[in-house]
Motif scaffolding. Structure first.
Motif, PDB file in Angstrom:
ATOM      1  N   ALA A  48      -9.098 -24.677  28.420  1.00 18.13           N
ATOM      2  CA  ALA A  48      -9.354 -24.092  27.108  1.00 18.13           C
ATOM      3  C   ALA A  48     -10.425 -23.011  27.232  1.00 18.13           C
ATOM      4  O   ALA A  48     -11.443 -23.203  27.894  1.00 18.13           O
ATOM      5  N   THR A  59      -8.184 -28.885  30.580  1.00 15.41           N
ATOM      6  CA  THR A  59      -7.135 -28.193  29.827  1.00 15.41           C
ATOM      7  C   THR A  59      -7.122 -26.691  30.046  1.00 15.41           C
ATOM      8  O   THR A  59      -6.147 -26.035  29.707  1.00 15.41           O
ATOM      9  N   LEU A  74      -7.906 -29.078  22.892  1.00 19.71           N
ATOM     10  CA  LEU A  74      -9.122 -29.734  23.356  1.00 19.71           C
ATOM     11  C   LEU A  74      -9.407 -31.008  22.561  1.00 19.71           C
ATOM     12  O   LEU A  74      -9.750 -32.043  23.128  1.00 19.71           O
ATOM     13  N   LYS A 134     -12.620 -29.197  28.756  1.00 19.33           N
ATOM     14  CA  LYS A 134     -12.338 -27.760  28.903  1.00 19.33           C
ATOM     15  C   LYS A 134     -11.835 -27.468  30.311  1.00 19.33           C
ATOM     16  O   LYS A 134     -10.890 -26.696  30.489  1.00 19.33           O
ATOM     17  N   VAL A 161     -17.099 -28.618  19.568  1.00 20.12           N
ATOM     18  CA  VAL A 161     -15.976 -27.953  20.227  1.00 20.12           C
ATOM     19  C   VAL A 161     -15.858 -26.515  19.742  1.00 20.12           C
ATOM     20  O   VAL A 161     -15.707 -25.582  20.534  1.00 20.12           O
TER      21      VAL A 161
END
Length: 147
Positions: free
Chosen positions: A112, A110, A121, A107, A142
């Motif tokens: 995210a 990226t 992800l 996380k 996730v």
């Protein structure tokens, strides 16, 4: 030593020792690997071999649940025994805490933040966790972390 070579050596050892159960399962694994190599016209590396073995375990787990639903405990036990032999060649599974740590790192990498970033992800996590964790569990965690 590559995983395929280890399987071949273990097959020879099972032949010499007369361990028919292990021999049969190792032959099934080598056959599945060879079939995939023929289909894809390529030599499989250890990661692809692990993916093939994971698929075999998943197929056997599905068979166990179907046999148990049909009240065929004898056939379910055969499948469970095969799972034990196949899992000897798989790396040890990561715990939930390790998976959550990998998700947190991905996380951060990226950026995210929401459910729309699940694919991004998972794309980062899959190469790192394949074979080390059940990807269904990873996907569930996730989704929890992004919701």
């Amino acid at each position: 030593m590559s995983l395929k070579l280890r399987l071949t050596d273990d097959m020879k050892a099972a032949m010499k020792s007369g361990d028919k159960q292990t021999l049969g399962v190792v032959r099934l694994m080598l056959s599945a690997i060879k079939q995939r190599e023929v289909d894809e016209r390529t030599e499989l590396d250890d990661a692809a071999v692990l993916a093939a073995l994971e698929k075999m375990v998943k197929q056997r787990r599905d068979s166990v649940s179907q046999y148990e639903a049909a009240d065929r405990e004898d056939l379910a036990q055969i499948e469970r025994d095969e799972i034990v032999v196949i899992e000897r060649y798989l790396p040890e599974k990561l715990g939930e805490a390790d998976i959550l740590a990998a998700i947190a790192a991905a996380k951060a990498q990226t950026g995210a933040t929401g459910p729309a970033d699940i694919g991004k992800l998972m794309g980062v996590l899959k190469p790192h966790l394949a074979g080390k964790a059940d990807m269904g569990d990873v996907s569930r965690l996730v989704k929890q972390s992004l919701s």
